[in-house]
Design an enzyme around this catalytic site. Structure first.
Site, short mmCIF file in Angstrom:
data_model
loop_
_atom_site.label_atom_id
_atom_site.label_comp_id
_atom_site.label_asym_id
_atom_site.label_seq_id
_atom_site.Cartn_x
_atom_site.Cartn_y
_atom_site.Cartn_z
N ARG A 1 1.07 -1.31 -0.02
CA ARG A 1 0.31 0.05 -0.08
C ARG A 1 0.80 1.17 0.01
NH1 ARG A 1 -4.88 0.56 4.54
NH2 ARG A 1 -2.90 1.12 5.84
N LYS B 1 -2.45 7.39 1.31
CA LYS B 1 -2.11 7.52 2.66
C LYS B 1 -1.25 8.62 2.52
CE LYS B 1 -2.08 4.84 6.10
NZ LYS B 1 -3.10 5.01 7.18
N GLU C 1 -15.97 7.14 6.75
CA GLU C 1 -15.38 6.29 7.76
C GLU C 1 -14.99 7.60 8.94
OE1 GLU C 1 -11.42 5.54 6.14
OE2 GLU C 1 -11.68 7.47 4.82
N1 PXG Z 1 -9.15 5.20 7.45
C1 PXG Z 1 -8.33 6.16 7.42
C2 PXG Z 1 -8.53 7.35 7.19
C3 PXG Z 1 -7.04 5.73 8.13
O1 PXG Z 1 -5.96 6.55 8.20
C4 PXG Z 1 -7.86 3.40 8.64
C5 PXG Z 1 -8.96 3.95 8.02
C6 PXG Z 1 -7.51 2.00 8.91
O2 PXG Z 1 -6.75 1.37 8.05
P1 PXG Z 1 -5.73 0.18 8.43
O3 PXG Z 1 -5.19 -0.17 7.16
O4 PXG Z 1 -4.90 0.67 9.66
O5 PXG Z 1 -6.62 -0.94 9.05
C7 PXG Z 1 -6.65 4.57 8.68
C8 PXG Z 1 -5.23 4.06 9.38
C9 PXG Z 1 -3.19 5.45 13.81
C10 PXG Z 1 -3.12 5.84 12.62
O6 PXG Z 1 -2.16 5.60 14.55
C11 PXG Z 1 -3.61 5.10 11.57
C12 PXG Z 1 -4.09 5.93 10.42
C13 PXG Z 1 -3.67 7.09 10.27
C14 PXG Z 1 -2.94 7.77 11.21
C15 PXG Z 1 -2.97 7.12 12.35
O7 PXG Z 1 -3.80 4.65 14.49
N2 PXG Z 1 -4.67 4.98 9.38
#
Ligand code: PXG
Length: 288
Positions: free
Chosen positions: A50, A149, A182
């Protein structure tokens, strides 16, 4: 703590980047958050993939191969003697001048931080979370696709600030047309009868790796798993609602905009999925 920065491991106090780095000046860069559980890195290849996809879309060439970056993640955990950790991978456009022209940036900045995981309070999982929908809409994917991201998370941070100002920990963002997207760093799911529902990616949500994992587990439990447009009405009237993310794992939601969800406590399907997810993290993953 030792941090990987542009080819070597340095002490935290030496892990410094330029004020001319476009990651800082413009948010021009990409990142990933990964977890390790008891010496196993969960979904490592998916996260590396990713990161490369995010970089490819913004035409940022990561100056390392998939396997070199994978090795750096493993080394970061070994050097810091971590078994349960949160790993942050960041690649920025690098140092440039004060204009936003990416051609002025000659070398991307790459760093990897591996730290002890800051676990969310246990009561969050036992009691469940109360959410509010906020006025800040999720970025329109046609303008800035959430699949990237990127280092610009202001859309999410503005929503988080709104939630915090109103006395809540987390926010639900709606799309431009009013559908549920989300939360600020987590995907959202509803349980209704035998169906597990989550908004489709095209409405403007990150295809979370935890989201994908949970959908797989749910199918094994013979739930009907579907990506479907959801309204606030659908959330209010779901049997159960929960959030998924790398850091948060699976978090039950018990109240949304003042409406009780189901019985107002974590539901049986959420609990079953949480248990199965935890089992998976214990057995699956890349050793280092
Ligand atoms: N939506 C968004 C907008 C995200 O940034 C998720 C969903 C969940 O994705 P994953 O792949 O982790 O299941 C994210 C995850 C943190 C953190 O520290 C996580 C994210 C971004 C910033 C901080 O939990 N991304």
């Amino acid at each position: 703590m030792r941090i990987y920065l542009n080819g070597k491991f340095v002490e935290r106090s030496q892990a410094l980047i330029s004020v001319f780095d476009h990651g800082l000046l413009y948010g021009d860069g990409v990142f990933e958050g990964i977890r390790s559980y008891n010496g196993l890195i969960f979904k490592l290849q998916e996260h590396i993939e990713r990161l490369f996809e995010s970089a490819h879309t913004i035409m940022l060439k990561i100056p390392m191969s998939h396997s070199e970056l994978t090795d750096v993640v493993k080394q970061s955990l070994r050097i810091n003697r971590l078994r349960d950790a949160y790993i942050r991978l960041v690649v920025t456009r690098g140092e440039g001048d004060l204009g936003l022209d990416p051609r002025k940036c000659v070398r991307p900045t790459v760093f990897v931080i591996a730290d002890k995981i800051e676990l969310y309070p246990k009561q969050l999982y036992e009691r469940g979370l109360e959410l509010i929908t906020v006025a800040t809409q999720r970025n329109v994917p046609e303008a800035l696709n959430p699949q990237i991201k990127s280092l610009n998370y202001l859309n999410n941070i503005l929503a988080k600030i709104e939630a915090i100002t109103a006395g809540f920990e987390e926010a639900i963002l709606l799309s431009h047309s009013g559908y549920v997207t989300e939360c600020t760093g987590e995907n959202i799911f509803t349980v209704k009868g035998k169906a597990l529902l989550t908004p489709p990616a095209y409405i403007g949500v990150l295809r979370g790796i935890t989201r994908q994992t949970v959908m797989g587990i749910a199918r094994r439990f013979r739930l009907s798993v579907q990506e479907e447009l959801l309204t606030r009405h659908d959330l209010f009237n779901a049997d159960e609602v929960f959030l998924t993310g790398t850091a948060a794992e699976i978090v039950p939601v018990v109240k949304i905009d003042g409406r009780l969800i189901g019985q107002g406590k974590p539901g049986p399907v959420t609990k079953k999925l949480q248990k199965a997810f935890r089992e998976l993290t214990k057995t699956q993953g890349v050793r280092y």
